[in-house]
Write an enzyme that holds these catalytic residues in place. Structure first.
Site, PDB file in Angstrom:
ATOM      1  N   CYS A 168     -15.074 -62.507  38.515  1.00  0.00           N
ATOM      2  CA  CYS A 168     -15.968 -63.308  39.340  1.00  0.00           C
ATOM      3  C   CYS A 168     -16.104 -64.713  38.768  1.00  0.00           C
ATOM      4  CB  CYS A 168     -17.341 -62.679  39.481  1.00  0.00           C
ATOM      5  SG  CYS A 168     -17.338 -60.986  40.053  1.00  0.00           S
ATOM      6  N   LYS A 213      -8.764 -62.083  35.092  1.00  0.00           N
ATOM      7  CA  LYS A 213      -8.289 -62.713  33.857  1.00  0.00           C
ATOM      8  C   LYS A 213      -9.232 -62.420  32.699  1.00  0.00           C
ATOM      9  CE  LYS A 213      -5.663 -65.443  31.379  1.00  0.00           C
ATOM     10  NZ  LYS A 213      -4.316 -65.002  30.991  1.00  0.00           N
TER      11      LYS A 213
END
Length: 604
Positions: free
Chosen positions: A2, A599
């Site tokens: 997010c 990531k």
């Protein structure tokens, strides 16, 4: 996981939010949204899918000088527009974006919000309804309502809150989830990552857990939850716009693979002087000398980098090294030695699982070293020491240059400790020279991209399964290579110790099963691994060999320049990164943004 962006002041909020969200795409997401406001109107737009899908829904009349935006990676509730952020309170007055996990959201819902109507299934919607209730039903001020909600909410969070009746202010709070304040002239910003706002400012302010920030266009006020005002210094982010662009590359991953020779040379210039003497913080060296065991804690690719450095660290420092999966150690820390030291590997410095371990280590008084790519990150702030890997921004979800940079950085650390101990092997290890040869080896492999692409097309075009095998450090590289292939090509792939094939795995080998064999280090290792190659070939496997120069034979597929055995994992992993890249590319997949992955994993 997010991403949050927000801006208040004399700027075009829509443009800034959208550009910021695009820079946060690498964190992983499945939906996105923005809320933009000015004195006359407010606009809330959300979309499932890519940022481009959200942009397509934004009209020319969506304008304002204040706004918040969000990219969501589903944790509570499916990927739908109703579950996408920003979320609104019961009346729609308050708007909230949130990263993290609210652990007691069901309790809050039943205890405080009976009779409220909810559009989605997220924990975030519970939080904004709670704030709205405290203002509109209990008649608290916005600030007091926010504080009260924060006193009730349990879990990890980074919040950015707006009041549609007073759109000149953004309220911010964080706990166990990264958030930065960006400072400008006549405007201020909030973001999950400096990259989101680097086009607008290079001046940032860190906020710590359980701190509340009030942003207006001209002022940033930081307090604790009791209202005590705190002083925070700003810092200048050392980011270059050219570092975060793809340039002429089709994907960030290919750009980052190509940058690895430069990263090796950057590490040399950082951790060695002009005469080749290694320069590492003496306090770190002393702490390792005082430890009787080193514990490397990490996740994913960083965990594999830890394995690739274990033998080197032990041989050069004469200190035993143990590896641990951070997500497991956070819940069950095994029996430790009498004088432990923790080394945490994390590209982002924000990995939630690693932070959970670090919190426990700090409580136990255990010294810690964070090896990270991001200065000022949570792990770097909270650990005893920090060592930067200087890889530059890594934007592709699949890590490449951070892995090799972690190994190289730990090589400097191992040599420095060994030299301080007077270990002859460390004194004889000419790391600057050897790492320069590694950079050349990488360049040689990168010049053979067409060959790798051709081999991948023949080996992996239609397969659903594949295996990597190796011995010693090659086994550790095989683990990382398998992760890379499965991450971005969606081929089910596992990395195995070659000697373990006969203990079960060989039952999975059938006609045309792809097996990629890694061979480096010594003739003995090569001989035994080639024996395993014969075993799988006899059962119909389609074998591709990646072999270090000097151990190669006629018919081998990819030859890697010989480098020092301590650094061989760096050279040997490069072909496997290219194999994963071309396997994904040839399948028409999004190399940089594989499905379901983020990531930086900032929630446990």
């Amino acid at each position: 996981m997010c991403g949050i962006v927000g801006v208040v002041g004399n700027r075009n909020a829509t443009d800034i939010l959208m550009q910021g969200l695009e820079k946060l795409e690498y964190r992983g997401y499945d939906s996105a949204g923005i809320f933009v406001a000015n004195a006359n109107q407010t606009n809330l737009i959300k979309s499932v899918g890519r940022i481009a899908d959200l942009r397509a829904k934004i009209g020319i009349d969506v304008a304002g000088s204040t706004g918040i935006g969000h990219t969501r990676w589903a944790t509570h509730g499916q990927s739908t527009e109703d579950n996408a952020h920003p979320h609104t309170s019961q009346t729609g007055r308050f708007v909230l974006v949130h990263n993290g996990v609210i652990e007691n959201y069901l309790h809050i819902k039943t205890e405080f919000l009976a009779g409220h109507d909810f559009k989605g299934q997220t924990d975030t919607e519970i939080a904004v309804h709670l704030i709205g209730k405290f203002v509109e039903e209990d008649k608290l001020s916005v600030l007091e309502a926010f504080k009260k909600a924060l006193s009730i909410i349990e879990g990890s969070y980074a919040f950015a809150l707006m009041d549609s009746q007073a759109t000149d202010t953004i309220y911010v709070a964080k706990n166990k989830s990264p958030l930065l304040i960006g400072l400008g002239e006549g405007y201020n910003m909030v973001c999950s990552d400096a990259m989101a706002m680097i086009r607008e400012t290079s001046e940032f302010m860190e906020i710590h857990d359980k701190e509340l920030v009030i942003l207006t266009k001209d002022k940033v006020t930081v307090t604790d939850y009791d209202g005590k005002e705190l002083i925070r210094d700003s810092y200048t982010a050392e980011l270059d716009l050219s570092d975060i662009g793809k340039g002429t590359y089709p994907f960030y991953m290919l750009k980052e693979i190509d940058e690895q020779p430069t990263v090796m040379r950057q590490l040399i210039s950082t951790y060695a002087d002009e005469t080749g003497n290694v320069q590492v913080d003496p306090a770190i060296i002393t702490s390792i000398q005082e430890a009787d065991r080193l514990y490397i804690l990490a996740a994913g690719t960083s965990y594999h980098a830890g394995f690739a450095t274990k033998n080197m660290l032990e041989q050069l420092t004469d200190t035993p090294v143990e590896l641990g999966v951070a997500s497991e150690w956070g819940y069950h820390m095994p029996l430790l030695s009498k004088k432990p030291m923790f080394i945490l590997l994390s590209q982002s410095g924000e990995t939630a699982d690693s932070r959970q371990v670090l919190v426990k280590a700090n409580a136990m008084g255990i010294p810690s070293l964070t090896v990270t790519n991001v200065p000022g990150s949570t792990l770097s702030r909270e650990s005893t020491y920090t060592m930067l890997i200087h890889a530059g921004p890594e934007i592709a979800v699949a890590s490449t240059k951070a892995y090799t940079a972690q190994i190289a950085a730990l090589a400097f650390l191992a040599k420095a400790v060994g030299e301080a101990n007077g270990k002859q092997e460390a004194l004889d290890f000419n790391l600057v020279h050897e790492l320069s040869l590694v950079a050349q080896s990488i360049e040689a492999t990168l010049s053979e991209k067409d060959l790798v692409a051709e081999k991948v097309q023949a080996l992996l075009a239609t397969t659903r399964n594949a295996f990597y095998i190796g011995r010693g450090n090659d086994y550790y590289v095989a683990m990382e290579a398998a992760l890379k292939l499965k991450e971005i090509s969606y081929i089910q792939c596992e990395g195995f110790a070659a000697g373990e094939l006969k203990h079960g795995t060989i039952s999975l080998i059938e006609e045309d099963t792809p097996v990629i064999a890694l061979i480096s280090s010594s003739q003995l290792v090569a001989s035994h691994t080639r024996g395993n190659i014969q075993e799988v070939a006899a059962r119909g496997a389609h074998v591709l060999t990646v072999v270090e120069e000097g151990l190669d034979r006629e018919g081998d597929d990819i030859i890697v320049n010989k480098v020092h055995p301590f650094l061989a994992p760096i050279a040997m992993v490069i072909p496997t990164q290219l194999i994963a890249y071309y396997a994904s590319l040839q399948r028409g997949l999004d190399v940089d943004k594989p499905r379901n992955l983020a990531k930086a994993v900032t929630v446990e």
